[in-house]
Scaffold this motif. Structure first.
Motif, PDB file in Angstrom:
ATOM      1  N   ASP B 115       0.866  -1.185   0.000  1.00 29.34           N
ATOM      2  CA  ASP B 115       0.000   0.000   0.000  1.00 29.34           C
ATOM      3  C   ASP B 115       0.903   1.235   0.000  1.00 29.34           C
ATOM      4  OD1 ASP B 115      -2.274   1.636   0.367  1.00 29.34           O
ATOM      5  OD2 ASP B 115      -1.995   1.600   2.542  1.00 29.34           O
ATOM      6  N   ILE B 116       0.962   1.917  -1.140  1.00 26.51           N
ATOM      7  CA  ILE B 116       1.810   3.103  -1.247  1.00 26.51           C
ATOM      8  C   ILE B 116       0.931   4.343  -1.161  1.00 26.51           C
ATOM      9  CG2 ILE B 116       3.511   4.339  -2.646  1.00 26.51           C
ATOM     10  CD1 ILE B 116       4.456   1.561  -1.937  1.00 26.51           C
ATOM     11  N   TRP B 131      12.314  26.083   0.902  1.00 28.75           N
ATOM     12  CA  TRP B 131      11.075  25.339   1.208  1.00 28.75           C
ATOM     13  C   TRP B 131      10.480  24.771  -0.068  1.00 28.75           C
ATOM     14  CZ3 TRP B 131       6.088  26.695  -0.562  1.00 28.75           C
ATOM     15  CH2 TRP B 131       5.970  27.955  -1.177  1.00 28.75           C
ATOM     16  N   GLY B 132       9.640  23.768   0.137  1.00 26.45           N
ATOM     17  CA  GLY B 132       8.963  23.166  -1.001  1.00 26.45           C
ATOM     18  C   GLY B 132       7.733  22.429  -0.514  1.00 26.45           C
ATOM     19  N   LEU B 133       6.895  22.001  -1.459  1.00 20.05           N
ATOM     20  CA  LEU B 133       5.709  21.233  -1.094  1.00 20.05           C
ATOM     21  C   LEU B 133       5.834  19.820  -1.649  1.00 20.05           C
ATOM     22  CD1 LEU B 133       2.709  23.699  -1.609  1.00 20.05           C
ATOM     23  CD2 LEU B 133       4.192  23.373   0.370  1.00 20.05           C
ATOM     24  N   GLY B 134       5.238  18.884  -0.945  1.00 17.67           N
ATOM     25  CA  GLY B 134       5.305  17.505  -1.398  1.00 17.67           C
ATOM     26  C   GLY B 134       4.695  16.559  -0.392  1.00 17.67           C
ATOM     27  N   TRP B 135       5.296  15.408  -0.276  1.00 16.89           N
ATOM     28  CA  TRP B 135       4.745  14.367   0.588  1.00 16.89           C
ATOM     29  C   TRP B 135       5.856  13.586   1.255  1.00 16.89           C
ATOM     30  CZ3 TRP B 135       4.099  14.542  -4.742  1.00 16.89           C
ATOM     31  CH2 TRP B 135       2.879  15.035  -5.216  1.00 16.89           C
ATOM     32  N   GLU B 136       5.478  12.862   2.313  1.00 19.72           N
ATOM     33  CA  GLU B 136       6.297  11.732   2.685  1.00 19.72           C
ATOM     34  C   GLU B 136       5.586  10.546   2.066  1.00 19.72           C
ATOM     35  OE1 GLU B 136       6.383  12.460   7.004  1.00 19.72           O
ATOM     36  OE2 GLU B 136       4.865  10.900   7.213  1.00 19.72           O
ATOM     37  N   VAL B 137       6.352   9.625   1.521  1.00 25.64           N
ATOM     38  CA  VAL B 137       5.728   8.485   0.863  1.00 25.64           C
ATOM     39  C   VAL B 137       5.706   7.337   1.854  1.00 25.64           C
ATOM     40  CG1 VAL B 137       5.756   6.970  -1.133  1.00 25.64           C
ATOM     41  CG2 VAL B 137       6.710   9.281  -1.311  1.00 25.64           C
ATOM     42  N   TRP B 138       4.526   6.767   2.012  1.00 19.95           N
ATOM     43  CA  TRP B 138       4.359   5.660   2.946  1.00 19.95           C
ATOM     44  C   TRP B 138       4.245   4.353   2.186  1.00 19.95           C
ATOM     45  CZ3 TRP B 138       0.404   6.731   7.447  1.00 19.95           C
ATOM     46  CH2 TRP B 138       0.837   7.863   8.177  1.00 19.95           C
ATOM     47  N   CYS B 139       4.926   3.353   2.705  1.00 17.61           N
ATOM     48  CA  CYS B 139       4.737   1.997   2.198  1.00 17.61           C
ATOM     49  C   CYS B 139       4.246   1.174   3.380  1.00 17.61           C
ATOM     50  CB  CYS B 139       6.049   1.440   1.650  1.00 17.61           C
ATOM     51  SG  CYS B 139       5.898  -0.269   1.132  1.00 17.61           S
ATOM     52  N   ASP B 140       3.032   0.701   3.311  1.00 26.48           N
ATOM     53  CA  ASP B 140       2.412  -0.058   4.413  1.00 26.48           C
ATOM     54  C   ASP B 140       2.566   0.677   5.736  1.00 26.48           C
ATOM     55  OD1 ASP B 140       1.971  -1.916   2.432  1.00 26.48           O
ATOM     56  OD2 ASP B 140       3.691  -3.150   2.977  1.00 26.48           O
ATOM     57  N   GLY B 141       2.348   1.975   5.713  1.00 23.40           N
ATOM     58  CA  GLY B 141       2.377   2.747   6.954  1.00 23.40           C
ATOM     59  C   GLY B 141       3.758   3.224   7.354  1.00 23.40           C
ATOM     60  N   GLU B 143       7.206   5.470   6.511  1.00 22.22           N
ATOM     61  CA  GLU B 143       7.740   6.504   5.644  1.00 22.22           C
ATOM     62  C   GLU B 143       8.990   5.966   4.962  1.00 22.22           C
ATOM     63  OE1 GLU B 143       8.974  10.156   7.535  1.00 22.22           O
ATOM     64  OE2 GLU B 143       9.950  10.765   5.674  1.00 22.22           O
ATOM     65  N   VAL B 144       8.986   5.947   3.614  1.00 20.35           N
ATOM     66  CA  VAL B 144      10.160   5.434   2.915  1.00 20.35           C
ATOM     67  C   VAL B 144      10.893   6.510   2.123  1.00 20.35           C
ATOM     68  CG1 VAL B 144       9.479   3.018   2.815  1.00 20.35           C
ATOM     69  CG2 VAL B 144       8.687   4.578   1.037  1.00 20.35           C
ATOM     70  N   SER B 145      10.239   7.645   1.862  1.00 17.23           N
ATOM     71  CA  SER B 145      10.910   8.706   1.099  1.00 17.23           C
ATOM     72  C   SER B 145      10.266  10.047   1.377  1.00 17.23           C
ATOM     73  CB  SER B 145      10.805   8.465  -0.411  1.00 17.23           C
ATOM     74  OG  SER B 145      11.348   7.237  -0.763  1.00 17.23           O
ATOM     75  N   GLN B 146      11.036  11.082   1.027  1.00 15.18           N
ATOM     76  CA  GLN B 146      10.498  12.444   0.978  1.00 15.18           C
ATOM     77  C   GLN B 146      10.431  12.831  -0.496  1.00 15.18           C
ATOM     78  OE1 GLN B 146       9.527  13.552   4.606  1.00 15.18           O
ATOM     79  NE2 GLN B 146       9.846  15.217   3.161  1.00 15.18           N
ATOM     80  N   PHE B 147       9.353  13.466  -0.878  1.00 13.48           N
ATOM     81  CA  PHE B 147       9.139  13.829  -2.276  1.00 13.48           C
ATOM     82  C   PHE B 147       8.786  15.309  -2.258  1.00 13.48           C
ATOM     83  CE2 PHE B 147       7.433  11.813  -6.366  1.00 13.48           C
ATOM     84  CZ  PHE B 147       7.297  13.014  -7.037  1.00 13.48           C
ATOM     85  N   THR B 148       9.637  16.140  -2.862  1.00 17.65           N
ATOM     86  CA  THR B 148       9.452  17.588  -2.715  1.00 17.65           C
ATOM     87  C   THR B 148       9.603  18.337  -4.031  1.00 17.65           C
ATOM     88  OG1 THR B 148      10.447  17.411  -0.515  1.00 17.65           O
ATOM     89  CG2 THR B 148      10.197  19.619  -1.393  1.00 17.65           C
ATOM     90  N   TYR B 149       8.709  19.252  -4.266  1.00 16.59           N
ATOM     91  CA  TYR B 149       8.881  20.196  -5.368  1.00 16.59           C
ATOM     92  C   TYR B 149       9.453  21.482  -4.769  1.00 16.59           C
ATOM     93  CZ  TYR B 149       5.908  17.145  -8.206  1.00 16.59           C
ATOM     94  OH  TYR B 149       5.380  16.079  -8.896  1.00 16.59           O
ATOM     95  N   GLY B 168      15.549   7.475   2.719  1.00 16.58           N
ATOM     96  CA  GLY B 168      16.342   7.096   3.895  1.00 16.58           C
ATOM     97  C   GLY B 168      16.748   5.646   3.678  1.00 16.58           C
ATOM     98  N   LEU B 169      18.002   5.422   3.269  1.00 11.25           N
ATOM     99  CA  LEU B 169      18.356   4.094   2.756  1.00 11.25           C
ATOM    100  C   LEU B 169      18.270   2.977   3.791  1.00 11.25           C
ATOM    101  CD1 LEU B 169      21.253   4.870   0.257  1.00 11.25           C
ATOM    102  CD2 LEU B 169      19.016   3.860  -0.248  1.00 11.25           C
ATOM    103  N   GLU B 170      18.769   3.241   5.019  1.00 15.79           N
ATOM    104  CA  GLU B 170      18.765   2.162   6.010  1.00 15.79           C
ATOM    105  C   GLU B 170      17.348   1.699   6.320  1.00 15.79           C
ATOM    106  OE1 GLU B 170      20.716   4.693   6.095  1.00 15.79           O
ATOM    107  OE2 GLU B 170      22.747   4.032   6.547  1.00 15.79           O
ATOM    108  N   ARG B 171      16.462   2.683   6.560  1.00 14.81           N
ATOM    109  CA  ARG B 171      15.107   2.323   6.928  1.00 14.81           C
ATOM    110  C   ARG B 171      14.389   1.580   5.792  1.00 14.81           C
ATOM    111  NH1 ARG B 171      10.758   6.185   9.593  1.00 14.81           N
ATOM    112  NH2 ARG B 171      12.248   7.748   8.930  1.00 14.81           N
ATOM    113  N   LEU B 172      14.564   2.119   4.592  1.00 16.83           N
ATOM    114  CA  LEU B 172      13.947   1.492   3.429  1.00 16.83           C
ATOM    115  C   LEU B 172      14.476   0.067   3.261  1.00 16.83           C
ATOM    116  CD1 LEU B 172      12.229   1.763   0.867  1.00 16.83           C
ATOM    117  CD2 LEU B 172      14.197   2.803  -0.263  1.00 16.83           C
ATOM    118  N   ALA B 173      15.797  -0.065   3.372  1.00 16.95           N
ATOM    119  CA  ALA B 173      16.416  -1.383   3.165  1.00 16.95           C
ATOM    120  C   ALA B 173      15.994  -2.367   4.253  1.00 16.95           C
ATOM    121  CB  ALA B 173      17.938  -1.244   3.138  1.00 16.95           C
ATOM    122  N   MET B 174      15.925  -1.882   5.495  1.00 15.97           N
ATOM    123  CA  MET B 174      15.501  -2.772   6.574  1.00 15.97           C
ATOM    124  C   MET B 174      14.109  -3.329   6.276  1.00 15.97           C
ATOM    125  SD  MET B 174      16.782  -0.614   9.879  1.00 15.97           S
ATOM    126  CE  MET B 174      15.826  -1.487  11.111  1.00 15.97           C
TER     127      MET B 174
END
Lengths: 721, 309
Positions: B115-116, B131-141, B143-149, B168-174
């Motif tokens: 679920d992304i 500053w910029g606007l965007g999201w934090e991207v969630w994968c199954d609840g 946060e796996v990335s920051q996405f910013t314009y 965030g590589l460690e968290r994503l990889a874990m």
């Protein structure tokens, strides 16, 4: 009549903005269309994370043709004037009509504005709506200059009727309107072409998109409740979270999981806060034990494994979060059981405000003040001081660092763990209250003492350094603090003399800014603080000016508070003008009694009599340059009504002053009401300004008695009417 | 494009897959910046290159240091030294979300099972004046990335707008590898002749740096370095644009920006040492921001920043 369908399809719109945006789209479009002459039968706005949708039904196919007659210059006016008129009207001279008016022959222009097709108007209004959309925050993307909440990908703008449908031609910054959209990002990503709203709604439904946010919220709520119920549990209601979650998904799928046994010992509020803030999970509790045992998460898609992977992932993230929370909780409990020394010590390194010292210094002030206030609220001074000393200790705890919204609540748990008396533990949480006009007011004496001390320290501190609220600026929430004091005093029926309490509270506050603060004090406060006149100079005590300035701030907040409860502002003013106005309980009792009295016939009539007496007296006193305050003598009274008034006043005076002594304002008003008939009769029968100076002076002195007797109750001169 | 069938088996395989994915999408594969930074955004390939009109597409791993997050390697997911994967594309392409989702697929996240979600998260860097606007991207609840314009950097409006992705590589990889403690994560292939975990490589350094960051870093020296960096930055920027030796126009935006990076990291160290009070904190952040602003001013005076004679 055609129907109009608009969809603005973008990257994910923040959940909190979707509903407002759908409403704004509806309002701006319908207002614009109506203004251009396109009326409609109905309009309906919907939203999902990726789209704002507007359906307008029964729209006119074209705006009606309108006729306007414009009056121009006189016949024979200079050519320049006539040419100017023609330019404005967009006509030539042969199209003008001459008509006789009372002022002579005048040119008239008859202008016909032909109706325009709906599509043309819609394109204009939609273009303006998109370009000027009131997003709370908007952005640019790529190389464009258009602003939207997130990149706008497509515009669907379709007019349809029985005969067919047409795309409204429109190009906003390179985005060309069409008749297509897309379904769910993952479950139906392909382009969908639609012919009407019904077709659109049906195809989106097949495309796994629930278009209506209410329907999504309802579905989530129902499904979540059912799943909880099926497991013998119940869902914890959270409307704000429900609205937010409904704005994060187009295809809600509710999944329930259980909380690991390891974490069930955490306080329910910690579980709930962690799950809500970090994961946007609902809490599920056991109805028998009220323990939180499970969670509900809402995914945005259905999967072949029925959500097993998604649920496992969420469960894992939750476990990591709760492991953190448990780590904080256990560390904190160790510190708490050791007496919280580490925390209170840490607060000496935390600046509260650079002019008001550290949190530790502030706590010392609050502790001393709580001890001082304790007897007048019925609290044990030792307990009040003890509570004040640890009430803010949890600010240094790891849990509150992680979840600032749990401040106070954690303080209560930790004080309990430290084995402190229950009243002390309760005060850790309750002393922050009331935080607003509808928040509960603490009633336990120790909590009340600490809550009052906390707020009075804040107020006197910021007053001492001249950081008072101005206009809409109130960065330290001082209005809320003052209202807190007011509600604590009134709702606990406390007799607190605010001036004394403030003087004590001001004691340890910095004094180097007092002169500045005194300067910015209100005129009334400065006047009250004037102590002596030496030579030309009016000297005054700065501290006193600041105290009275803060008192009048309390009075202003009290006025707002009482006005909301239906008490007239002039009634409040009449009571504030009396001595003892720093005893808010007394002040409000007086105001309520006066308000009731003023609503009665006796009240309004007595007020008339009082004002009449007062006006005559003021005139005479101004004219004669003396004050008629010697008291009249009944032996110079000529008229029976005059004698009766003397008697009534003598009777009332004693009754009113003893009623006021006993703080029985209703009785005081009742006694005042008894004066109405004699005063009315007196004015009916007697001319005050009698030719006989002795009689006149005696009557003026009698009027003064009215002023004086009634003046014990309130300053009736400021009452309107 | 590299075949990305199947789940990755190590931390480095995730990095390699991201590298080959973004290379296949046309990004220049840059290397980490050779200075201590708090996040991938500080790399001049992001901060400076997001300014001005010149198109840009770059991706890189950036080792990042956050001294206050040190936990002696004991916390399962907190580190004072960690890796970010950073992508910056200017102008942001219309299909950036799809490109991003493709990168998740490339590291083995199956969109049919997971679920992304794109959850509102506005980004602001007070130290960079950005500053910029965007999201934090969630994968199954999670946060796996920051996405910013990016909307503003160094006080300048970004035009065109850059799209920035930070993993965030460690968290994503874990998450992808199903590991609960970062130190247990396989760094290279677990079946390699010498298999190594993240802990084999970083457990000791986490301890060493945590001790130094929290207790022994010489704060007087650091304070002096901070001020020296400030002075040097100003000195560099006060030089005339025309170099008297070569006769060329050489605005030294990057050397000046190095001093800004240095000041920012020293501030982070001082913060970890607990010698900066709450009120001073704002003042330090303001000083770093002033440097970043001056460097941005200088960069837009360079060719890469859009300057033309």
């Amino acid at each position: 009549m055609p129907d109009l369908l608009i969809e603005l399809f973008s990257e994910e719109i923040p959940a909190r903005m979707q509903r407002r945006a759908a409403d704004d789209l509806k309002k701006r479009m319908t207002d614009g269309l109506v203004e251009a002459g396109l009326t409609y039968a109905g309009a309906h706005a919907l939203s999902t994370p990726r789209r704002l949708t507007l359906a307008i039904s029964g729209l006119l196919a074209a705006s009606p043709t309108t006729h306007e007659e414009r009056k121009g210059p006189k016949v024979g006016a200079p050519d320049k004037a006539i040419e100017g008129f023609l330019r404005g009207a967009g006509l030539t001279r042969d199209q003008l009509v001459e008509r006789d008016t009372p002022k002579g022959a005048v040119y008239f222009a008859s202008i016909e504005k032909p109706g325009r097709p709906a599509a043309e108007i819609i394109a204009e209004v939609l273009d303006a709506t998109i370009r000027n959309f009131p997003w709370p925050k908007s952005m640019r993307w790529g190389t464009g200059s258009l602003k939207w909440v997130r990149p706008l990908h497509s515009i669907l703008c379709l007019l349809s009727d029985e005969a067919g449908n047409e795309v409204v031609p429109l190009d906003v910054d390179g985005i060309v309107a069409g008749n297509s959209t897309r379904g769910h990002r993952f479950m139906a990503p392909d382009v969908i072409t639609v012919s009407s709203f019904d077709d659109y709604a049906a195809k989106l439904k097949r495309g796994f998109v629930v278009l209506d946010p209410d329907e999504r919220a309802e579905a989530i709520w129902q499904d979540a409740s059912n799943q909880a119920f099926a497991n013998g549990l119940e869902l914890v209601e959270d409307k704000a979270l429900l609205a937010e979650v409904a704005g994060l998904v187009e295809h809600p799928v509710v999944l329930m999981g259980s909380i690991d046994e390891d974490f069930l010992s955490l306080p329910a509020e910690v579980l709930q806060t962690s799950m809500r803030e970090h994961q946007k999970f609902f809490s599920v509790r056991n109805p028998k034990t009220t323990r939180i045992e499970g969670f509900i998460t809402v995914a945005n898609r259905a999967t072949a494994d029925n959500g097993a992977t998604i649920l496992a992932g969420n469960q894992k993230v939750l476990s990591a979060r709760l492991a953190d929370a448990k780590f904080f909780w256990e560390n904190d409990l160790r510190v708490a059981k050791a007496g919280m020394g580490k925390w209170t010590e840490a607060l000496s390194k935390v600046t509260f405000h650079n002019k008001l010292g550290t949190q530790a210094e502030r706590i010392n002030r609050i502790a001393a003040l709580a001890r001082e206030i304790a007897p007048s609220v019925g609290a044990d001074p030792d307990l009040a001081e003890q509570a004040a000393r640890i009430a803010k200790a949890d600010l240094s705890s790891e849990m509150v660092y992680e979840f600032p919204e749990l401040q106070g609540l954690m303080g209560r748990y930790y004080a309990q763990a430290a084995g402190l008396p229950q009243e002390v533990a309760n005060a850790c949480e309750a002393h922050y209250s009331p935080q607003g006009p509808s928040d509960d007011v603490p009633s336990e004496a120790v909590s009340v003492a600490v809550a009052l001390a906390d707020k009075l320290d804040t107020l006197t501190g910021f007053w001492a350094i001249d950081e008072k609220p101005t206009g809409s600026k109130d960065p330290f929430a001082l209005r809320r603090a003052a209202l807190g004091v007011i509600r604590l005093v009134l709702e606990n029926d406390l007799k607190i003399l605010l001036v004394d309490a403030m003087k004590t509270a001001f004691g340890p506050q910095p004094s180097e800014f007092l002169i500045k603060s005194a300067k910015s004090s209100g005129g009334k406060a400065k006047f009250q603080a004037a102590t002596k006149v030496s030579g030309e100079h009016l000297e005054y005590d700065e501290k006193k000016a600041v105290v009275f300035d803060l008192l009048s701030f309390f009075h202003d907040r009290l006025k707002v508070f009482l006005r909301e409860q239906g008490i007239r502002h002039d009634v409040i003013d009449a009571c504030i003008a009396m001595d003892g106005n720093d005893d808010l309980t007394l002040l409000v009792k007086r105001a309520r009694a006066l308000e009731d009295f003023m609503k009665s016939d006796d009240g309004t009539n007595l007020l008339q009599g009082y004002k009449r007496a007062n006006n005559i007296l003021i005139q005479a006193e101004t004219k004669d340059g003396v004050e008629y305050s010697y008291g009249g003598d009944v032996k110079f009274a000529k008229d029976a009504t005059e004698i009766a008034l003397f008697e009534a006043l003598a009777l009332s005076e004693g009754a009113i002053s003893s009623a006021i002594e006993a703080e029985d304002f209703a009785a005081a008003m009742g006694s005042m009401a008894a004066l109405r008939a004699p005063i009315d009769a007196f004015f009916e029968a007697v001319q005050v300004n009698d030719d006989n100076q002795v009689v006149r002076r005696n009557r003026l002195n009698l009027l003064h008695q009215i002023r004086q007797v009634c003046g014990q109750v309130a300053d009736l001169t400021v009452i309107e009417g | 494009m590299t075949q990305t069938n199947g789940a990755p088996r190590s931390f480095q395989e995730i990095i390699l897959r991201l590298q080959s994915y973004w290379a296949s999408k046309g990004c220049a594969m840059l290397q980490p910046y050779d200075m201590e930074v708090g996040a991938g955004t500080f790399h001049p390939a992001t901060t400076l290159r997001s300014l001005g009109p010149t198109p840009w597409a770059a991706a890189y791993v950036q080792p990042s240091r956050r001294p206050t997050d040190g936990r002696y390697g004991e916390n399962p997911n907190r580190l004072q030294h960690y890796y970010q994967y950073q992508v910056l594309i200017k102008p942001s392409p219309p299909n950036l979300q799809d490109l991003y989702l493709g990168s998740l697929a490339a590291i083995g996240i199956d969109m049919e099972l997971h679920d992304i979600r794109f959850v509102e998260d506005d980004w602001e860097s007070p130290t960079l004046g950005a500053w910029g606007l965007g999201w934090e991207v969630w994968c199954d609840g999670m946060e796996v990335s920051q996405f910013t314009y990016f909307q503003q950097v160094g006080g300048y409006d970004c035009s065109p707008v850059s799209g920035e992705l930070t993993y965030g590589l460690e968290r994503l990889a874990m998450y992808v590898l199903g590991v609960d403690h970062v130190m247990d994560m396989p760094f290279n292939d677990p079946e390699a002749p010498i298999p190594m975990t993240y802990g084999d490589i970083f457990k000791q350094t986490e301890e060493e740096y945590a001790r130094w960051n929290f207790d022994t870093a010489n704060t007087e020296v650091l304070l002096r370095h901070f001020e020296e960096a400030e002075v040097e930055c100003a000195a560099i920027l006060s030089q005339p644009a025309d170099d008297p030796k070569t006769g060329k126009r050489i605005v030294m935006a990057h050397p000046a920006y190095d001093q800004c990076i240095k000041a920012s990291h020293i501030f982070n160290l001082l913060d970890a040492r607990g010698v900066i009070s709450v009120t001073e904190r704002q003042a330090y952040i303001g000083r770093v921001r002033a440097l970043a602003k001056q460097c941005a001013d200088a960069f837009v005076q360079t060719t890469a920043g859009g300057w033309t004679a």
